[in-house]
Write a protein that holds these residues in place. Sequence first.
Motif, mmCIF file in Angstrom:
data_model
loop_
_atom_site.group_PDB
_atom_site.id
_atom_site.type_symbol
_atom_site.label_atom_id
_atom_site.label_comp_id
_atom_site.label_asym_id
_atom_site.label_seq_id
_atom_site.Cartn_x
_atom_site.Cartn_y
_atom_site.Cartn_z
ATOM 1 N N GLN A 175 0.812 -1.249 -0.132
ATOM 2 C CA GLN A 175 -0.020 -0.043 -0.033
ATOM 3 C C GLN A 175 0.964 0.990 0.007
ATOM 4 O O GLN A 175 2.186 1.224 0.214
ATOM 5 N N GLU A 230 -2.781 -7.019 -8.143
ATOM 6 C CA GLU A 230 -3.991 -6.481 -7.613
ATOM 7 C C GLU A 230 -3.633 -5.865 -6.109
ATOM 8 O O GLU A 230 -2.853 -6.706 -5.469
ATOM 9 N N ASP A 231 -3.986 -4.844 -5.868
ATOM 10 C CA ASP A 231 -3.967 -4.245 -4.518
ATOM 11 C C ASP A 231 -2.298 -3.861 -4.200
ATOM 12 O O ASP A 231 -1.723 -3.773 -3.044
ATOM 13 N N HIS A 256 0.394 -0.943 -5.075
ATOM 14 C CA HIS A 256 0.453 0.711 -5.264
ATOM 15 C C HIS A 256 1.697 1.259 -5.581
ATOM 16 O O HIS A 256 2.818 0.599 -4.856
#
Length: 221
Positions: free
Chosen positions: A14, A44-45, A47
């Motif tokens: 993140q 996916e997920d 960043h």
Amino acid sequence: MTDMVTITGVFQGQIHQMEGDGRPTGIYKEPVREAVAVDDAGLEDDHQGDPKAHGGPDRALSHYPAEHYATWGALFAEASAMLRPGVLGENISTSGLTERNVHVGDVFRMGTALVEVSQPRQPCWKVSHRLGVPELARHIAESGRSGWLYRVLEPGYVGPGDVAERVEVADHGYTLARLWALRNETRPDREHLEFLAELETLAESWRERFAQRLDWLRRHA
């Protein structure tokens, strides 16, 4: 040539603030336990704090050879406890594949996804900042132990324990280590630069870099 290895780590992160700096970063990644979806935008997920520098289809996934960490740990003892897979912000960790036996344009089946090597990874200042070793990024670039990036040809799922199988080897013979050597040479052979400036599987930013070097050499012959 190693054509099949086990994926020993898959990492996603993140957005966090860089310690002591405050700027947004995605370098702080955590290992996943199960397979994760991957497409041309990446895992996916997962960043990036600076999408212009780290995102895009030619930078969908980053791969770093686990064996390089022993080199950096021996060279930078003060950071050796931190130097473990995932700390440099990579998505994929394996042993057996390195810049010396991987080429731009090689195609791998990773889990159920199909990916293609698009470029060497350009080390970011954030790896030095995170580990408190100002010269680390420079050493990574000068040694060519930078890892590499993928574009995704077929979306799928990839997780720890999956197999990374090379299903297509680029026939031009330019390994990632050779690209770094040419980039770091003062006066590389023009024929190599001409070829790489037009190599479609090489990411545009690297093609432009080689084209600029070629233009400079022609003007300063």
